[in-house]
Design an enzyme around this catalytic site. Structure first.
Site, PDB file in Angstrom:
ATOM      1  N   GLY A   1       0.933  -1.153  -0.143  1.00  0.00           N
ATOM      2  CA  GLY A   1      -0.122   0.120  -0.201  1.00  0.00           C
ATOM      3  C   GLY A   1       0.818   1.117  -0.085  1.00  0.00           C
TER       4      GLY A   1
ATOM      5  CD  GLN B   1       3.593   5.816   2.388  1.00  0.00           C
ATOM      6  OE1 GLN B   1       2.639   5.269   1.994  1.00  0.00           O
ATOM      7  NE2 GLN B   1       4.512   5.076   3.059  1.00  0.00           N
TER       8      GLN B   1
ATOM      9  CB  CYS C   1       5.259   2.301   7.213  1.00  0.00           C
ATOM     10  SG  CYS C   1       4.779   3.951   6.299  1.00  0.00           S
ATOM     11  CG  LEU C   2       6.646   0.981   1.344  1.00  0.00           C
ATOM     12  CD1 LEU C   2       6.409   1.442  -0.312  1.00  0.00           C
ATOM     13  CD2 LEU C   2       8.141   0.195   1.251  1.00  0.00           C
TER      14      LEU C   2
ATOM     15  CG  HIS D   1      -0.735   1.505   7.309  1.00  0.00           C
ATOM     16  ND1 HIS D   1       0.125   1.091   8.062  1.00  0.00           N
ATOM     17  CD2 HIS D   1      -0.011   2.314   6.221  1.00  0.00           C
ATOM     18  CE1 HIS D   1       1.344   1.578   7.693  1.00  0.00           C
ATOM     19  NE2 HIS D   1       1.436   2.237   6.797  1.00  0.00           N
ATOM     20  CD  GLU D   2      -1.224   2.462   2.859  1.00  0.00           C
ATOM     21  OE1 GLU D   2      -0.636   3.403   2.524  1.00  0.00           O
ATOM     22  OE2 GLU D   2      -0.476   1.606   3.067  1.00  0.00           O
TER      23      GLU D   2
ATOM     24  CG  HIS E   1       0.218   6.850   5.282  1.00  0.00           C
ATOM     25  ND1 HIS E   1       1.444   7.435   5.731  1.00  0.00           N
ATOM     26  CD2 HIS E   1       0.484   5.625   5.191  1.00  0.00           C
ATOM     27  CE1 HIS E   1       2.378   6.411   5.943  1.00  0.00           C
ATOM     28  NE2 HIS E   1       1.777   5.150   5.568  1.00  0.00           N
TER      29      HIS E   1
HETATM   30 NI    NI Z   1       2.760   3.452   5.434  1.00  0.00          NI
END
Ligand code: NI
Length: 168
Positions: A45, A50, A92-93, A134-135, A138
């Site tokens: 995701g 991000q 998370c990236l 989660h997304e 963000h």
């Molecule tokens: Ni994330």
């Protein structure tokens, strides 16, 4: 095109993300770039901030970068109903070398617009439900590391500052 991932504590991850009123070519291009970036970096995701774009766009594919079979591109996604709760261990990236356990709703109903402007709605459970939450977090400037308690967050922030200063 694969974009650079913005990493904690980059302020762009905490800025407000505006609603997308018109699905322009630029929005479609951003969706393609985010999908490429998500797959390339091995994520399931990704949210627009991000990659440094403060708008309400997410890409999700819980089948993973190997299979690439369940891509969802969501414009202005919104959780409209939740049910139950579970513990979810996530990464998370934007948080290199970080893993955290958070409480999530077990099931969510999400509504969004697709890239053709159509209104879509789905119910999700399991990994997909956690990933969507989660997304969407963000998009309201909330990172996994902000949900694991002050101590753990401070430790991670210190670690990242050290890492960053050693790169200078
Ligand atoms: Ni994330």
């Amino acid at each position: 095109m694969v974009k650079e991932i913005k990493v904690f504590p980059d302020p762009v991850l905490y800025e407000e993300n505006s609603n997308i009123d018109r699905i322009s070519d630029a929005v479609r291009q951003l969706a393609r770039d985010m999908t490429d970036t998500m797959y390339e970096k091995g994520g399931i995701g990704l949210a627009a901030p991000q990659v440094g774009e403060n708008c309400q766009l997410v890409t999700v594919d819980v089948s993973g970068p190997q299979r690439r079979e369940e891509l969802l591109v969501m414009v202005n996604p919104e959780i409209i109903e939740t049910k139950g709760d579970v513990e979810s261990e996530e990464g998370c990236l934007s948080l290199p070398e970080f893993k955290g356990t958070v409480r999530r709703a077990e099931e969510v109903t999400v509504s969004w617009r697709d890239l053709e402007g159509g209104i879509r709605q789905m119910q999700a459970s399991g990994l997909l439900a956690c990933c969507l939450q989660h997304e969407i977090d963000h998009l309201r400037g909330v990172l996994l590391v902000d949900q694991v308690g002050r101590l753990k967050r401070n430790m991670y922030e210190k670690k990242m500052k050290k890492l960053y200063s050693s790169e200078q």
